[in-house]
Design a protein around this motif. Structure first.
Motif, short mmCIF file in Angstrom:
data_model
loop_
_atom_site.label_atom_id
_atom_site.label_comp_id
_atom_site.label_asym_id
_atom_site.label_seq_id
_atom_site.Cartn_x
_atom_site.Cartn_y
_atom_site.Cartn_z
N SER A 60 -4.58 0.80 10.08
CA SER A 60 -5.67 0.28 9.25
C SER A 60 -6.01 1.30 8.17
CB SER A 60 -6.91 0.01 10.11
OG SER A 60 -7.48 1.22 10.57
N GLU A 61 -6.53 0.80 7.07
CA GLU A 61 -6.96 1.70 6.00
C GLU A 61 -8.04 2.66 6.52
OE1 GLU A 61 -9.71 1.41 2.10
OE2 GLU A 61 -7.98 0.05 2.06
N LYS A 62 -8.93 2.15 7.35
CA LYS A 62 -10.01 2.99 7.88
C LYS A 62 -9.45 4.19 8.63
CE LYS A 62 -14.14 2.91 10.87
NZ LYS A 62 -14.05 4.34 11.03
N PHE A 63 -8.47 3.95 9.51
CA PHE A 63 -7.90 5.05 10.29
C PHE A 63 -7.18 6.04 9.38
CE2 PHE A 63 -4.89 7.30 12.94
CZ PHE A 63 -5.65 7.62 14.04
N ILE A 64 -6.43 5.55 8.41
CA ILE A 64 -5.71 6.42 7.46
C ILE A 64 -6.72 7.37 6.78
CG2 ILE A 64 -4.39 6.45 5.29
CD1 ILE A 64 -2.70 5.31 7.48
N ARG A 65 -7.82 6.79 6.32
CA ARG A 65 -8.83 7.59 5.61
C ARG A 65 -9.57 8.52 6.57
NH1 ARG A 65 -10.78 4.36 0.54
NH2 ARG A 65 -12.63 5.61 0.82
N ILE A 96 -3.15 2.02 -4.98
CA ILE A 96 -3.11 2.58 -3.62
C ILE A 96 -3.57 1.58 -2.56
CG2 ILE A 96 -4.11 4.33 -2.09
CD1 ILE A 96 -3.97 6.26 -4.53
N PRO A 97 -4.75 0.94 -2.69
CA PRO A 97 -5.18 0.02 -1.61
C PRO A 97 -4.20 -1.14 -1.39
CG PRO A 97 -7.02 0.53 -3.07
CD PRO A 97 -5.78 1.08 -3.72
N ILE A 98 -3.61 -1.64 -2.46
CA ILE A 98 -2.68 -2.78 -2.36
C ILE A 98 -1.39 -2.35 -1.66
CG2 ILE A 98 -1.30 -4.42 -3.72
CD1 ILE A 98 -3.55 -4.04 -5.92
N GLN A 102 0.18 -3.33 2.10
CA GLN A 102 1.54 -3.85 2.27
C GLN A 102 2.31 -3.03 3.31
OE1 GLN A 102 3.04 -6.71 0.63
NE2 GLN A 102 4.29 -6.34 2.44
N LEU A 103 2.17 -1.69 3.24
CA LEU A 103 2.84 -0.83 4.21
C LEU A 103 2.32 -1.10 5.62
CD1 LEU A 103 4.53 1.53 5.24
CD2 LEU A 103 2.72 3.08 4.43
N LEU A 104 1.01 -1.20 5.78
CA LEU A 104 0.44 -1.44 7.10
C LEU A 104 0.90 -2.78 7.66
CD1 LEU A 104 -3.15 -0.12 6.31
CD2 LEU A 104 -1.41 1.04 7.70
N ASP A 105 0.93 -3.81 6.81
CA ASP A 105 1.42 -5.13 7.25
C ASP A 105 2.90 -5.08 7.62
OD1 ASP A 105 -1.11 -6.14 6.81
OD2 ASP A 105 -0.59 -7.20 4.95
N ARG A 128 7.08 6.08 3.43
CA ARG A 128 6.38 5.21 2.47
C ARG A 128 4.95 5.67 2.24
NH1 ARG A 128 7.46 -0.99 3.59
NH2 ARG A 128 5.62 -1.20 2.27
N LEU A 129 4.30 6.17 3.29
CA LEU A 129 2.92 6.65 3.13
C LEU A 129 2.87 7.83 2.17
CD1 LEU A 129 -0.04 6.35 3.98
CD2 LEU A 129 0.45 7.90 5.90
#
Length: 198
Positions: A60-65, A96-98, A102-105, A128-129
């Motif tokens: 998730s974006e939250k965890f990444i951040r 970045i958010p887009i 896509q990477l997370l999905d 990719r990250l």
């Protein structure tokens, strides 16, 4: 006096705005910065011990951040915030958010469909990250820890060894690592997988 850094191959230079975010103003060189960042990163790794997260939470974006903030938040004001400027690597900052979504999905799909072996999923995610380059700095170390957490928390396997060396300092291991990353940039992921396990 200010912070003066000699950059190694593969490191993202900090611009003046980035350096303004330094919380510890007594830091004046790369060695001191590395020491303070490493102490912060060790606390972030301890934060991960014994915690259980679902695959959905980790991807998730939250965890990444949150992880980036845990890794660098005692040193940099901008820790955990997506970069807003362009760097020598990475996509345009507004994408970045887009691209991260896509990477997370994609990674969730790979896991659910067993598209690759666990190690390859972790390394493809890491590569990719770091290519997206979400943050002003610390993307390499952050992406390696994310790969480790995929291995440990999702697959219940041990952390990767990453050449068993400090990849922040100039060394043969860093040269091998950067070479493997560049091969992955050219769509040959296998040297990076091999290095991560060496």
């Amino acid at each position: 006096m200010g912070l003066k850094i000699d950059y190694l191959d593969g490191q993202t230079p900090l611009d003046d705005d980035d350096i303004e975010g330094l919380k510890i103003k007594s830091i004046t060189n790369r060695h001191e910065l590395d020491e303070f960042e490493q102490l912060n990163i060790e606390k972030a790794i301890q934060w991960t011990f014994g915690k259980k997260w679902s695959t959905e939470q980790i991807l998730s974006e939250k965890f990444i951040r949150d992880l980036h903030k845990k890794m660098y938040g005692e040193v940099w004001k901008w820790a955990g915030e997506f970069r807003k400027s362009e760097k020598n690597i990475g996509i345009k900052s507004y994408l970045i958010p887009i691209e991260l979504k896509q990477l997370l999905d994609d990674t969730m799909f790979w896991i659910q469909n067993e598209t690759y072996l666990p190690i390859e999923i972790a390394i493809r995610f890491k590569h990719r990250l770091v290519s997206i380059h979400c943050f002003n700095n610390g993307n390499g170390r952050h992406s390696r820890l994310m790969a480790d957490l995929i291995m440990e928390k999702i697959y219940q396997q041990k952390f990767l060894s990453w050449g068993s060396k400090n990849l922040v300092k100039a060394s043969d291991a860093r040269v091998q690592y950067i070479s493997a990353v560049k091969k992955a940039d050219d769509f040959d992921i296998h040297p990076l997988i091999t290095f991560a396990q060496s």
